[in-house]
Design a protein around this motif. Structure first.
Motif, PDB file in Angstrom:
ATOM      1  N   ASP A  37      29.825  -7.650  40.913  1.00 50.33           N
ATOM      2  CA  ASP A  37      28.410  -7.907  40.619  1.00 50.33           C
ATOM      3  C   ASP A  37      28.191  -9.412  40.600  1.00 50.33           C
ATOM      4  OD1 ASP A  37      25.841  -8.086  39.672  1.00 50.33           O
ATOM      5  OD2 ASP A  37      26.246  -7.090  37.768  1.00 50.33           O
ATOM      6  N   VAL A  38      27.475  -9.933  41.578  1.00 47.88           N
ATOM      7  CA  VAL A  38      27.282 -11.383  41.684  1.00 47.88           C
ATOM      8  C   VAL A  38      26.527 -11.954  40.483  1.00 47.88           C
ATOM      9  CG1 VAL A  38      25.136 -11.415  43.019  1.00 47.88           C
ATOM     10  CG2 VAL A  38      26.830 -13.197  43.375  1.00 47.88           C
ATOM     11  N   SER A  39      25.798 -11.124  39.747  1.00 47.28           N
ATOM     12  CA  SER A  39      25.100 -11.626  38.560  1.00 47.28           C
ATOM     13  C   SER A  39      26.066 -11.912  37.408  1.00 47.28           C
ATOM     14  CB  SER A  39      24.014 -10.643  38.107  1.00 47.28           C
ATOM     15  OG  SER A  39      24.602  -9.448  37.625  1.00 47.28           O
ATOM     16  N   SER A  40      27.313 -11.465  37.524  1.00 48.00           N
ATOM     17  CA  SER A  40      28.278 -11.694  36.458  1.00 48.00           C
ATOM     18  C   SER A  40      29.206 -12.869  36.758  1.00 48.00           C
ATOM     19  CB  SER A  40      29.099 -10.423  36.195  1.00 48.00           C
ATOM     20  OG  SER A  40      29.885 -10.121  37.329  1.00 48.00           O
ATOM     21  N   PRO A  61      33.435 -22.100  47.571  1.00 47.99           N
ATOM     22  CA  PRO A  61      32.425 -21.762  46.564  1.00 47.99           C
ATOM     23  C   PRO A  61      31.030 -22.190  47.008  1.00 47.99           C
ATOM     24  CG  PRO A  61      33.668 -23.680  45.881  1.00 47.99           C
ATOM     25  CD  PRO A  61      34.313 -23.176  47.143  1.00 47.99           C
ATOM     26  N   VAL A  62      30.021 -21.444  46.549  1.00 43.19           N
ATOM     27  CA  VAL A  62      28.625 -21.764  46.798  1.00 43.19           C
ATOM     28  C   VAL A  62      27.965 -21.909  45.429  1.00 43.19           C
ATOM     29  CG1 VAL A  62      26.443 -20.952  47.759  1.00 43.19           C
ATOM     30  CG2 VAL A  62      28.591 -20.457  48.947  1.00 43.19           C
ATOM     31  N   PHE A  63      27.385 -23.070  45.154  1.00 49.97           N
ATOM     32  CA  PHE A  63      26.738 -23.297  43.865  1.00 49.97           C
ATOM     33  C   PHE A  63      25.396 -22.596  43.821  1.00 49.97           C
ATOM     34  CE2 PHE A  63      29.914 -26.550  44.068  1.00 49.97           C
ATOM     35  CZ  PHE A  63      30.398 -26.576  42.773  1.00 49.97           C
ATOM     36  N   LYS A  64      25.094 -22.018  42.681  1.00 52.25           N
ATOM     37  CA  LYS A  64      23.835 -21.299  42.501  1.00 52.25           C
ATOM     38  C   LYS A  64      22.671 -22.249  42.435  1.00 52.25           C
ATOM     39  CE  LYS A  64      25.233 -17.226  39.922  1.00 52.25           C
ATOM     40  NZ  LYS A  64      25.042 -16.586  38.641  1.00 52.25           N
TER      41      LYS A  64
END
Length: 74
Positions: free
Chosen positions: A44-47, A71-74
């Protein structure tokens, strides 16, 4: 990805590629697996934390092919 648990300060084996299995996992096959909060794995990308890091893809409910991405920063 650590291949097992370790005590604080102890050496721990890690895998940066290949397949890793764990009988207690319950992944959704063919979906990415992310580095989650506190170093736990998640689908789950929200976690995830401040960045999204795909560490691999679930091959089955108990197997993940490790292939760490950028990595990709939010």
């Amino acid at each position: 990805v650590s291949a097992g648990a370790a005590s604080s300060g102890a050496e721990i084996p890690v895998q940066t590629m290949d397949v890793i299995s764990e009988a207690s996992w319950s992944w959704t096959p063919d979906m990415p697996v992310y580095l989650g909060l506190n170093g736990l794995l998640a689908q789950d990308v929200s976690s995830v934390g401040l960045f999204v890091l795909v560490i691999g893809v679930a091959l089955s409910a108990t197997r993940v092919f490790i292939n760490i991405q950028m990595p990709v920063f939010k």
